[in-house]
Design an enzyme around this catalytic site. Sequence first.
Site, PDB file in Angstrom:
ATOM      1  N   SER A  97      43.403  37.949  50.542  1.00 27.63           N
ATOM      2  CA  SER A  97      43.519  39.235  50.840  1.00 27.63           C
ATOM      3  C   SER A  97      43.121  39.362  52.660  1.00 27.63           C
ATOM      4  O   SER A  97      43.513  38.633  53.246  1.00 27.63           O
ATOM      5  CB  SER A  97      42.697  40.411  50.223  1.00 27.63           C
ATOM      6  N   ASP A 194      51.026  42.767  42.402  1.00 28.79           N
ATOM      7  CA  ASP A 194      49.860  43.047  42.998  1.00 28.79           C
ATOM      8  C   ASP A 194      49.830  44.437  43.366  1.00 28.79           C
ATOM      9  O   ASP A 194      50.699  45.046  43.949  1.00 28.79           O
ATOM     10  CB  ASP A 194      49.973  42.107  44.345  1.00 28.79           C
ATOM     11  N   HIS A 224      45.862  40.993  42.308  1.00 25.87           N
ATOM     12  CA  HIS A 224      45.343  40.868  43.551  1.00 25.87           C
ATOM     13  C   HIS A 224      44.434  40.029  43.749  1.00 25.87           C
ATOM     14  O   HIS A 224      44.313  38.947  44.544  1.00 25.87           O
ATOM     15  CB  HIS A 224      44.961  42.348  44.278  1.00 25.87           C
TER      16      HIS A 224
END
Length: 255
Positions: A97, A194, A224
């Site tokens: 991320s 996601d 995610h």
Amino acid sequence: MNEQYPVIQGAEAFFLKGHSTGILLCHGFLGTPQSVRELGEALGKQGYTVSCPRLPGHGTHFKDLEQFSYDDWFRSIERAYVELKQSCTSVFVIGQSMGGTLSLDLAIRHPEIEGLVLINPAIDIPQFETYRTKPAHDYVTEDAPDIKKAGAIEITYGQAPVKAYQQLLGYMDAVRAKLGEVRCPVVCFQSLEDHVVPPANTDYILGKIGSENASKYELHDSYHIASMDHELDFLIAKSLEWIAQANVLPAGGQA
């Protein structure tokens, strides 16, 4: 600036001493080293030296997050990288991320990095755009962590400062503008479903970086936070395979 609250139990940074190839792990926005701990321990069991710093303002209390900028987050990652490089002859970086955003920036500033493993990297999140114009002193109520696997518990915050979101947005803008400067080998893991970072971020990054060796694996049963989801074993196996292969290539990633 110092944090005012203690570190949440389980959210601490970790370091696993191994051989001369190092792996720097970068967790994501609002996350902690706990989110990538299982991945890090699996890499450590294979003999790698693994370092996972805790980003400033993360893993304590959401009010601590207000004090820090993306420069502070980057500096903590860069400091950990420099320390790792002192005991390792080569270093790979794995980021999830916003940890992927940090990893890309680190590779731009330190082109000697051997390669990047990016897990649902963040470079453009349209659903966060509204925070640009909201008062920085406001707070956002957070949804549950985006993990498909039942029973997975991530240490994170129930609220977050708008100011922190503004830092994230500004950082993605800054890194997006210089993606072409990334030259090292890159492999991405892309969750096709996601709910935080659009999967198209991965394809955008792969299309913009200057790396000649760039590829991706798709994840079909993970959301995610893929490092805590159903396909973690696949992610570990393919990361190890890719790092072993990239580690024997000469500089530039060409066979």
